[in-house]
Write a protein that holds these residues in place. Structure first.
Motif, PDB file in Angstrom:
ATOM      1  N   ASP A 122       0.813  -1.218   0.000  1.00  0.00           N
ATOM      2  CA  ASP A 122       0.000   0.000   0.000  1.00  0.00           C
ATOM      3  C   ASP A 122       0.847   1.269   0.000  1.00  0.00           C
ATOM      4  N   ARG A 149      -4.147   9.924   2.383  1.00  0.00           N
ATOM      5  CA  ARG A 149      -3.554   9.380   1.167  1.00  0.00           C
ATOM      6  C   ARG A 149      -3.938  10.276  -0.004  1.00  0.00           C
ATOM      7  N   ILE A 175      -5.562   2.747  -2.793  1.00  0.00           N
ATOM      8  CA  ILE A 175      -4.883   2.781  -1.496  1.00  0.00           C
ATOM      9  C   ILE A 175      -3.988   1.562  -1.326  1.00  0.00           C
ATOM     10  N   GLU A 176      -4.448   0.409  -1.776  1.00  0.00           N
ATOM     11  CA  GLU A 176      -3.690  -0.831  -1.595  1.00  0.00           C
ATOM     12  C   GLU A 176      -2.483  -0.933  -2.518  1.00  0.00           C
ATOM     13  N   PHE A 180      -8.320  -3.763   2.116  1.00  0.00           N
ATOM     14  CA  PHE A 180      -7.484  -4.865   2.613  1.00  0.00           C
ATOM     15  C   PHE A 180      -8.314  -6.109   2.914  1.00  0.00           C
TER      16      PHE A 180
END
Length: 643
Positions: free
Chosen positions: A53, A399, A417-418, A437
Motif C-alpha cells: 500500500d 492518502r 490505497i492498496e 485490505f
C-alpha cells in the motif's frame, strides 16, 4: 520501458525521496549495497509485500522530488516493496499526475473541462503554450477539472523539488535537504510519517489570464495569493446555514477556535450515546449519501458494525473529480476539523480504529489544512490511542490521489490505497463485508460525513424536519457557469432549481442547465421548477448527482461541451471492461463526425450513439460507463442539440 527488473540505477535524489518515506533499506534485497550475509538468505520478503500500500505514496515522493518517475527509480521502489515491475509500471501510468517520461520540474496544468471551457480555457491554453516555449522549463498540460469551477478558468502549477515544510495556508517554503523542514524518514515499514504529507511547491491561479498563469509558473514569488475559502460561499454570514456556518467565521487552522464554535460537541454526545445509538440517530435522521448514489448511511454503518471479521476500516472519499464539483474542497479548506471530528464519530459507530482520507491530488491547500488538523487533533488527544480519554483508539492517515476520476468509485479507491491500479471491483462481495485490505469497510464522502455533526447536535428528529420526508437535511450545491455569483450554496432539500439559480444570479439568455456534472443530464430553461430532491429530479428524468448545477447561456456552443464530456469519459475510463473501454471511444468518434455532417448521415450517427449508450449503461462494471451517455442523451432529447 523494460517491465523486468533492469540495470537502471536510481539517482541519489530519487533514492533519497523513497528512503524518506520508507526508511533506509536493510539489505541488498531491498536495494542496499550487498553484504556477505545477503548471499546466504533472503530477508523481509513477506514484510515488504505487506507494504504494497506504500506504492502510491512512493510514486508521489518521486514525482514531488524529481518531477517524473524514471526506470531506475521505479525499479528501486519495486525492490523496496517487492512489487513486480510490470505491476508498478501499470500503476505509475494509470494516474494523470505521474509521468514515466522525462519532463521539466515545473508542470502547468490548465483546466479544459466544462466550466473552464465555457470561460475560454481553450484560448487560455493556446496562448500559454505559444508564449512558453521549450526554453522556459515549464511543461504545459491540459487537465480535467481542477475543482475550481467557481473561479474559471483555472490553472495549477506544480514544481518538483526538495520537500517543503508542512504549512497552514498551502504556502510552500522550501526546506534545505536535511534541514528542519525536510521530510522525516520513516521507520522502514512505511509508518514513520503516518498522516504526514510534505508539500511541494504549488500555485493555484483562478481566474487565470495568460499573464497570471505564466507568472505563477515561472516566477513563484509573484504567484497570486489564493483567495480565502469563504469567497466560494456567497451565503457566508447567513444565520440559517448548517453545514457552512463556520466557513468565514472560524479560523480553519485553529483547533481552539473550532471548539469555541461548537467543535467536538457532536463527538462528546456520540461517546455518551454509544455506537449503536449513534447509528440509530443517523438512520432516524434519514441521511443518505451525498456523492450521488443516495444510499442510506445508517444502513451502511449498521452493516459494517455487524461484521464479525476485524479490523474494520473507515475511508473518507475526498477525491471529488466530477466536473463542476468543488463543495468538498471548500469544506476541507474552510472547516477541516469538522471532517476530522465526523470521521472519528463514524469510526466509533462502526468499530473502526483506522481511517483513511483519500484526497485528490489537485487540492494543495486542502492537503495543507487537513494535514495540520490531523496533527493538531493527535497532539491534543482527539486522535490516537485514547480519544477524549474515552479509551477508544482511532487515527487518520491521509492518502493523496494522483488524478484519476475513476477512483471516486469506492472499490477503485480501495485498490488505489492498496497499491494497485484504480479499477473497480465486481460486487458482491460488498465493501461492508470485504472492502479495504479485504476487511469490512465503511466509505462515505466529505459532505455525507459532515452531515453527521448536526444530526448529533440537534437530534435526528430536528434534522429530519429539514427538507422533505424522503430527502432530509440540507444539501450543498456547486453552482458555476453563466451566473453572477458562482459558488457553494446550502439549501434544504425541496428548493427548486429556479430558486437556486435566482440566488446565484442566472443570466437572462439561459440556454441549458447541467445537473449532476458530466455524469448527469441537461434540462431546459423552462424546467426550472424541478424540485432539488433525489425523487424530484428522478421524476423529471434527470439526476441530482453530487449537487452540480452548471448554467450555460446561448454564447456557449453546446456541441463543443458534449464533445468535451465525451473526451472526458474516454480519458477517464479505466479500460477494465469492454463496454466502457470501447463505448467511450465510439461515442467521441460519433460526436466528431456529427459536427461535420447533416441530414441522414448525422441521423445515423445519433442512432449509433443511442445503441452504444444502451450497451454502456447495461453492461459496464461501474457507474462511469453506466452514466457516460447520460449528458449526451439528454442534450439530444431535451435540447435538440443536433437538430
Amino acid at each position: 520501458m523494460d517491465l523486468r527488473f533492469g540495470d537502471g540505477k536510481p539517482t541519489d535524489e530519487e533514492r533519497a525521496a523513497v528512503d524518506a518515506l520508507l526508511g533506509p533499506p536493510e539489505s541488498s534485497w531491498e536495494g542496499a549495497d550487498r553484504s556477505d550475509a545477503d548471499l546466504r538468505w533472503a530477508r523481509g520478503g513477506r514484510e515488504a509485500r505487506d507494504r504494497r500500500d506504500q506504492l502510491l505514496p512512493a510514486l508521489h515522493a518521486l514525482n514531488d522530488r524529481v518531477g517524473w518517475i524514471s526506470e531506475g527509480a521505479l525499479d528501486y521502489v519495486c525492490r523496496r516493496l517487492t512489487v513486480p515491475p510490470a505491476e508498478a509500471y501499470g500503476v505509475a501510468t494509470f494516474y494523470a499526475m505521474f509521468s514515466v517520461r522525462p519532463r521539466p520540474a515545473t508542470v502547468l496544468h490548465v483546466c479544459t473541462d466544462l466550466a473552464c471551457t465555457a470561460a475560454g480555457a481553450s484560448e487560455l491554453c493556446a496562448t500559454v503554450e505559444a508564449r512558453l516555449g521549450p526554453q522556459s522549463g515549464v511543461k504545459v498540460e491540459r487537465s480535467p477539472c481542477l475543482g475550481l469551477c467557481e473561479r474559471a478558468p483555472a490553472t495549477l502549477t506544480i514544481r518538483a523539488g526538495t520537500p517543503a515544510r508542512p504549512a497552514f495556508e498551502g504556502e510552500t517554503v522550501q526546506a534545505e535537504s536535511g534541514g528542519p523542514g525536510a521530510a522525516a524518514p520513516g521507520d522502514g515499514k512505511g509508518k514513520g510519517r503516518r498522516g504526514r504529507n510534505t508539500l511541494h511547491a504549488t500555485a493555484v491561479c483562478a481566474p487565470a489570464t495568460p499573464a497570471r498563469a505564466i507568472a505563477a509558473a515561472t516566477a513563484p514569488e509573484s504567484a497570486p495569493t489564493e483567495p480565502a475559502p469563504e469567497t466560494a460561499v456567497p451565503q457566508t454570514g447567513t444565520p440559517t446555514l448548517t453545514l457552512l456556518h463556520r466557513i468565514g467565521t472560524t479560523d480553519p487552522t485553529s483547533l481552539d477556535d473550532y471548539r469555541a464554535h461548537g467543535g467536538y460537541t457532536a463527538l462528546r454526545r456520540a461517546f455518551a450515546l454509544g455506537p449503536a445509538a449513534v447509528i440509530r440517530e443517523v438512520t432516524d435522521a434519514g441521511l443518505v449519501g451525498r456523492g450521488g448514489a443516495a444510499f442510506p448511511t445508517g444502513r451502511k454503518w449498521q452493516a459494517t458494525a455487524a461484521q464479525p471479521d476485524h479490523p474494520h476500516y473507515l475511508v473518507c472519499n475526498a477525491d471529488e473529480s466530477e466536473p463542476g464539483t468543488f463543495k468538498d474542497r471548500v469544506l476541507m479548506e474552510g472547516d477541516p476539523y469538522a471532517l476530522v471530528e465526523a470521521m472519528t464519530i463514524a469510526a466509533y459507530a462502526t468499530g473502526a480504529h483506522q481511517g483513511y482520507l483519500y484526497l485528490r491530488g489537485e487540492y494543495p491547500r486542502a492537503l495543507a489544512r487537513l494535514t495540520h488538523a490531523v496533527e493538531q487533533a493527535r497532539t491534543r488527544g482527539l486522535l490516537g490511542d485514547d480519544v477524549l480519554g474515552q479509551g477508544y483508539a482511532f487515527d487518520i492517515e491521509i492518502r493523496r490521489g494522483a488524478g484519476a476520476y475513476i477512483c471516486g468509485e469506492e472499490t477503485a479507491l480501495f485498490n488505489s490505497i492498496e497499491g494497485y491500479r484504480g479499477e473497480p471491483r465486481s460486487k458482491p462481495p460488498f465493501p461492508v463485508e470485504k472492502g479495504l485490505f479485504g476487511k469490512p469497510t465503511v466509505e462515505n464522502n466529505v459532505e455525507t460525513l459532515v452531515n453527521v455533526l448536526p444530526i448529533l447536535t440537534m437530534g435526528a428528529e430536528a434534522y429530519a424536519a429539514i427538507g422533505t420526508p424522503t430527502s432530509t437535511g440540507p444539501k450543498l450545491f456547486c453552482v458555476s457557469g453563466s451566473v453572477a455569483r458562482p459558488g457553494v450554496y446550502e439549501l434544504p432539500f425541496g428548493a427548486t432549481l429556479g430558486e437556486l439559480l435566482a440566488l446565484a444570479g442566472v443570466r437572462d439568455n439561459l440556454r441549458a442547465v447541467l445537473l449532476g456534472g458530466a455524469a448527469g443530464g441537461f434540462v431546459r430553461p423552462d424546467e426550472l421548477d424541478i424540485p432539488l430532491t433525489f425523487e424530484g429530479t428522478r421524476e423529471a428524468g434527470t439526476t441530482l448527482g453530487s449537487g452540480v448545477v452548471m448554467a450555460f447561456d446561448d454564447t456557449v456552443p453546446l456541441p463543443r461541451l458534449l464533445l468535451r464530456i465525451a473526451e472526458f469519459f474516454r480519458d477517464e475510463s479505466c479500460g477494465q471492461c469492454v463496454p466502457c473501454r470501447v463505448g467511450t471511444v465510439r461515442q467521441e468518434e460519433a460526436l466528431h463526425r456529427i459536427a461535420d455532417r447533416t441530414g441522414a448521415a448525422a441521423a445515423d450517427d445519433v442512432a449509433l450513439l443511442r445503441e452504444v449508450g444502451r450497451a454502456m449503461r447495461d453492461a459496464s462494471i461501474c457507474g462511469l460507463g453506466q452514466t457516460a451517455w447520460n449528458a449526451v442523451e439528454s442534450a439530444i432529447d431535451r435540447l435538440g442539440a443536433y437538430e
